[in-house]
Design a protein around this motif. Structure first.
Motif, PDB file in Angstrom:
ATOM      1  N   SER A 104       0.818  -1.213   0.000  1.00  0.00           N
ATOM      2  CA  SER A 104       0.000   0.000   0.000  1.00  0.00           C
ATOM      3  C   SER A 104       0.852   1.263   0.000  1.00  0.00           C
ATOM      4  O   SER A 104       0.536   2.236  -0.683  1.00  0.00           O
ATOM      5  CB  SER A 104      -0.942  -0.008   1.207  1.00  0.00           C
ATOM      6  OG  SER A 104      -0.205  -0.094   2.415  1.00  0.00           O
ATOM      7  N   ALA A 105       1.944   1.258   0.752  1.00  0.00           N
ATOM      8  CA  ALA A 105       2.798   2.443   0.823  1.00  0.00           C
ATOM      9  C   ALA A 105       3.405   2.769  -0.535  1.00  0.00           C
ATOM     10  O   ALA A 105       3.430   3.932  -0.964  1.00  0.00           O
ATOM     11  CB  ALA A 105       3.889   2.241   1.863  1.00  0.00           C
ATOM     12  N   ALA A 106       3.892   1.743  -1.239  1.00  0.00           N
ATOM     13  CA  ALA A 106       4.504   1.960  -2.549  1.00  0.00           C
ATOM     14  C   ALA A 106       3.459   2.450  -3.558  1.00  0.00           C
ATOM     15  O   ALA A 106       3.729   3.332  -4.380  1.00  0.00           O
ATOM     16  CB  ALA A 106       5.168   0.689  -3.036  1.00  0.00           C
ATOM     17  N   GLU A 162       2.638   6.059  -2.821  1.00  0.00           N
ATOM     18  CA  GLU A 162       3.775   6.907  -3.195  1.00  0.00           C
ATOM     19  C   GLU A 162       3.795   7.145  -4.701  1.00  0.00           C
ATOM     20  O   GLU A 162       4.022   8.273  -5.161  1.00  0.00           O
ATOM     21  CB  GLU A 162       5.076   6.257  -2.747  1.00  0.00           C
ATOM     22  CG  GLU A 162       6.311   7.097  -3.047  1.00  0.00           C
ATOM     23  CD  GLU A 162       7.597   6.440  -2.573  1.00  0.00           C
ATOM     24  OE1 GLU A 162       8.675   6.993  -2.828  1.00  0.00           O
ATOM     25  OE2 GLU A 162       7.512   5.353  -1.956  1.00  0.00           O
ATOM     26  N   ARG A 204       0.879   9.547  -5.498  1.00  0.00           N
ATOM     27  CA  ARG A 204       1.106  10.926  -5.079  1.00  0.00           C
ATOM     28  C   ARG A 204       2.214  11.606  -5.889  1.00  0.00           C
ATOM     29  O   ARG A 204       2.295  12.832  -5.917  1.00  0.00           O
ATOM     30  CB  ARG A 204       1.471  10.972  -3.595  1.00  0.00           C
ATOM     31  CG  ARG A 204       0.419  10.407  -2.639  1.00  0.00           C
ATOM     32  CD  ARG A 204      -0.852  11.191  -2.663  1.00  0.00           C
ATOM     33  NE  ARG A 204      -1.782  10.764  -1.622  1.00  0.00           N
ATOM     34  CZ  ARG A 204      -3.087  10.656  -1.792  1.00  0.00           C
ATOM     35  NH1 ARG A 204      -3.631  10.947  -2.960  1.00  0.00           N
ATOM     36  NH2 ARG A 204      -3.872  10.269  -0.799  1.00  0.00           N
ATOM     37  N   ALA A 254       1.288   2.203   8.796  1.00  0.00           N
ATOM     38  CA  ALA A 254       2.104   2.312   7.582  1.00  0.00           C
ATOM     39  C   ALA A 254       1.332   2.993   6.457  1.00  0.00           C
ATOM     40  O   ALA A 254       1.873   3.843   5.735  1.00  0.00           O
ATOM     41  CB  ALA A 254       2.573   0.929   7.145  1.00  0.00           C
ATOM     42  N   ALA A 255       0.067   2.635   6.306  1.00  0.00           N
ATOM     43  CA  ALA A 255      -0.731   3.227   5.236  1.00  0.00           C
ATOM     44  C   ALA A 255      -0.986   4.711   5.491  1.00  0.00           C
ATOM     45  O   ALA A 255      -0.904   5.540   4.573  1.00  0.00           O
ATOM     46  CB  ALA A 255      -2.045   2.467   5.092  1.00  0.00           C
ATOM     47  N   ARG A 288       0.887   6.690   7.270  1.00  0.00           N
ATOM     48  CA  ARG A 288       2.163   7.392   7.115  1.00  0.00           C
ATOM     49  C   ARG A 288       2.478   7.612   5.637  1.00  0.00           C
ATOM     50  O   ARG A 288       3.106   8.620   5.277  1.00  0.00           O
ATOM     51  CB  ARG A 288       3.276   6.604   7.809  1.00  0.00           C
ATOM     52  CG  ARG A 288       4.629   7.312   7.788  1.00  0.00           C
ATOM     53  CD  ARG A 288       5.649   6.612   8.657  1.00  0.00           C
ATOM     54  NE  ARG A 288       5.389   6.832  10.079  1.00  0.00           N
ATOM     55  CZ  ARG A 288       5.111   5.881  10.955  1.00  0.00           C
ATOM     56  NH1 ARG A 288       5.058   4.619  10.561  1.00  0.00           N
ATOM     57  NH2 ARG A 288       4.890   6.164  12.223  1.00  0.00           N
ATOM     58  N   ALA A 289       2.043   6.694   4.794  1.00  0.00           N
ATOM     59  CA  ALA A 289       2.288   6.825   3.356  1.00  0.00           C
ATOM     60  C   ALA A 289       1.375   7.855   2.708  1.00  0.00           C
ATOM     61  O   ALA A 289       1.605   8.263   1.566  1.00  0.00           O
ATOM     62  CB  ALA A 289       2.107   5.474   2.678  1.00  0.00           C
TER      63      ALA A 289
END
Length: 466
Positions: free
Chosen positions: A61-63, A66, A69, A93-94, A96-97
Motif C-alpha cells: 500500500s505504501a509503494a 507513493e 502521489r 504504515a498506510a 504514514r504513506a
C-alpha cells in the motif's frame, strides 16, 4: 452523491462484492487487479476515489500511494486502504504513506458509505477550489505541501477534562503542533476567540453522543471554524454515531482505542490537506480582489465602482439621503509622461490616488476608471459638505510635491473635478428618475466645464445648484 470509484484488488471476488455495494449506492465503479493497472487506468480517466487492498501483487500500500502521489494529475485523489484484518502496524504504515483512511475487514456498510461520502465531499470541494484558483491551482498543491512544516493549532474537545489532559500528554510526545483543551459545557466560539484553530479533535462515545453531535454542529455552523478540520474519536464501536458524524461534516474518524501515534498521523494528514485548501482559498480571494482592484494605484476599478454607484442610485429608501458623485481628471497628464517618462507617470498616479483616498471618509468610494481619471462617490453627504470636499481635494493635489523616481525634482500637478449633487433620489434640478448613465453624464459634463475654465478647479453640473 455520485462519483467514480476505482477498486484495486487482486482477488476478483473481493472486487465484485464491493462493486455490488457501491453500485447499489449509485456510485460508478471501475476495477483494477494491480497497482500498475490502476495507474494506467487512472491516467486515462482519473477516478474521484481509489479503494485499494493493502496486499497488491506488484506493490504494497505504501509503494502504491507513493507512486500515485508522485503524479501531479493524481496526487489529490483520496485513497482508502482495506486491511484483511485489524492490523495496527499496517494501518500506521498506510496512514504514514498518505492514505486518507484505512478500513479493516469486516466493515460496517453504514460506516463505509459514510466515509466514502465524506471523502468525496472533501475531494469535490478541493477540486472546486482548485478550479476557481485558476491555472496555478494545481501547482498550489505542491507549494502548500512544502510549507507544511509550520506548526498548527490543535484543540482537544472533551466532556471529561481528565481524558482530554491524558490525550494531550500522549499527543505531545508524537507531534510538535500546539495543543489546547476546550470544554463542551461552554460555547465553542467563546473559547476559540480570535485564535485560529486548524483542527478540532472531539472525544465522544455512544453514551454522550448528544454532546458530540452538538459540538460538531456548532463548529460547522460558525464562520470562525467552518474551514477547520474535525477529527472525531469515537471511544467505542458505534456505527450509527460514526456514520452520522461523518455526514455532519467530520473530516476523519477514529473508532475504538485512542492510539496517540495513529491520531498524530491523522492530524498530520488533515493538517497537510488543510494547508492545501487554505492556499487555494487564498488564491481565489486574491483573484477576486484582482478583479475589483486597480493594480497600479490599489484603488477600486470600474468593475467595482459602477455596481456600487448603481446600487446607491437604485436602492429604494423611504428617507433618501443626499450624495455626491465626482469625476476627477489630472490636468495635462500626457505632458508628465512625455517629459519624465511612463515610470514617473505611474509614480504620479499612485501618489495622487493616495492623496485623494487619504482625504476621504471611510464610507466614501474612490476608483480609478480610466488612465488618469478617478470616480469619487460620497454617500450620505449634504451639498455643502460635498462642495467643501471637492474644493479641498483640488487644493491638496495642486499644493502637493509629487516625488519622482531617480532623484528628479518633485513634480507639481493639478486636477479638475466635475461634481453632480444628488438629493431625494434626484439630481438638483434634474427632471425624471435618476439612473447611472444620467448621473455619470452630469459629472462628466461638469468635468468638461472645469477643463474649459482653465483646469485646476471644481465645476458643478448644470442640474446642481451653483
Amino acid at each position: 452523491m455520485s462519483g467514480n470509484i476505482m477498486i484495486v484488488d487482486a482477488v476478483a471476488t473481493n472486487r465484485i462484492v464491493l462493486k455490488v455495494k457501491l453500485t447499489a449506492a449509485h456510485f460508478r465503479v471501475s476495477q483494477a487487479a494491480s497497482a500498475a493497472e490502476a495507474l494506467r487506468a487512472a491516467t486515462i480517466t482519473p477516478p474521484d476515489m481509489i479503494i485499494a487492498s493493502a496486499t497488491l501483487p506488484d506493490a504494497d500500500s505504501a509503494a502504491f500511494i507513493e507512486r500515485l502521489r508522485a503524479r501531479p494529475d493524481l496526487a489529490a485523489i483520496p485513497v482508502v486502504i482495506l486491511l484483511n484484518v485489524d492490523d495496527q502496524p499496517g494501518r500506521i504504515a498506510a496512514l504514514r504513506a498518505g492514505a486518507n483512511d484505512v478500513l479493516s475487514q469486516p466493515m460496517d456498510e453504514r460506516v463505509l458509505m459514510a466515509k466514502i461520502r465524506s471523502l468525496l465531499r472533501q475531494h469535490h470541494n478541493l477540486q472546486e477550489l482548485r478550479l476557481n484558483a485558476g491555472p496555478g491551482g494545481a501547482a498550489g498543491f505542491a507549494e502548500a505541501q512544502s510549507s507544511f512544516a509550520n506548526r498548527g493549532q490543535i484543540a482537544i474537545v472533551a466532556q471529561n477534562r481528565a481524558e482530554a489532559l491524558a490525550l494531550r500528554a500522549r499527543l505531545a510526545q508524537c507531534t510538535t503542533h500546539r495543543l489546547a483543551i476546550i470544554a463542551t459545557d461552554q460555547p465553542m466560539s467563546a473559547q476559540v476567540g480570535a485564535r485560529r484553530t486548524d483542527i478540532f479533535v472531539i472525544l465522544t462515545n455512544w453514551e454522550n453522543r448528544e454532546t458530540g453531535l452538538k459540538v460538531m454542529a456548532e463548529l460547522r455552523a460558525s464562520p470562525d471554524t467552518r474551514h477547520s478540520k474535525i477529527i472525531v474519536v469515537v471511544q467505542n464501536t458505534a456505527p450509527r454515531l460514526t456514520a452520522t458524524l461523518l455526514d455532519m461534516g467530520a473530516s476523519d474518524i477514529m473508532t475504538g482505542s485512542t492510539d496517540a501515534s495513529e491520531l498524530a498521523l491523522r492530524i498530520n494528514n488533515q493538517m497537510q490537506r488543510k494547508k492545501v485548501a487554505d492556499h487555494l482559498r487564498c488564491r481565489v480571494q486574491d483573484g477576486l480582489r484582482a478583479a475589483l482592484i486597480d493594480p497600479l494605484t490599489g484603488l477600486y476599478n470600474r468593475r467595482f465602482a459602477m455596481p456600487f454607484l448603481r446600487q446607491l442610485i437604485e436602492t429604494p429608501d423611504e428617507h433618501p439621503k443626499p450624495f455626491a458623485v465626482m469625476v476627477a481628471d489630472l490636468d495635462h497628464f500626457k505632458q508628465v509622461n512625455d517629459t519624465f517618462g511612463q515610470v514617473a507617470g505611474d509614480a504620479v498616479l499612485r501618489q495622487v490616488a493616495a492623496l485623494l483616498q487619504g482625504n476621504l471618509r471611510d464610507g466614501d468610494m474612490i476608483a480609478r476608471i480610466g488612465g488618469e481619471e478617478f470616480l469619487i462617490v460620497l454617500p450620505d453627504t449634504p451639498s455643502a459638505v460635498a462642495r467643501g470636499t471637492a474644493d479641498r481635494l483640488c487644493q491638496i493635489i495642486g499644493a502637493a510635491a509629487i516625488a519622482l523616481p531617480g532623484g528628479a525634482p518633485p513634480a507639481h500637478v493639478t486636477v479638475s473635478i466635475g461634481v453632480t449633487l444628488v438629493h431625494d433620489n434626484r439630481a438638483e434640478g434634474a427632471r425624471g428618475p435618476l439612473d447611472l448613465d444620467n448621473v455619470l453624464e452630469d459629472a462628466d459634463r461638469a468635468l468638461y466645464g472645469a477643463k474649459a475654465r482653465g483646469r485646476n478647479t471644481v465645476t458643478y453640473s448644470a442640474t446642481s445648484a451653483a
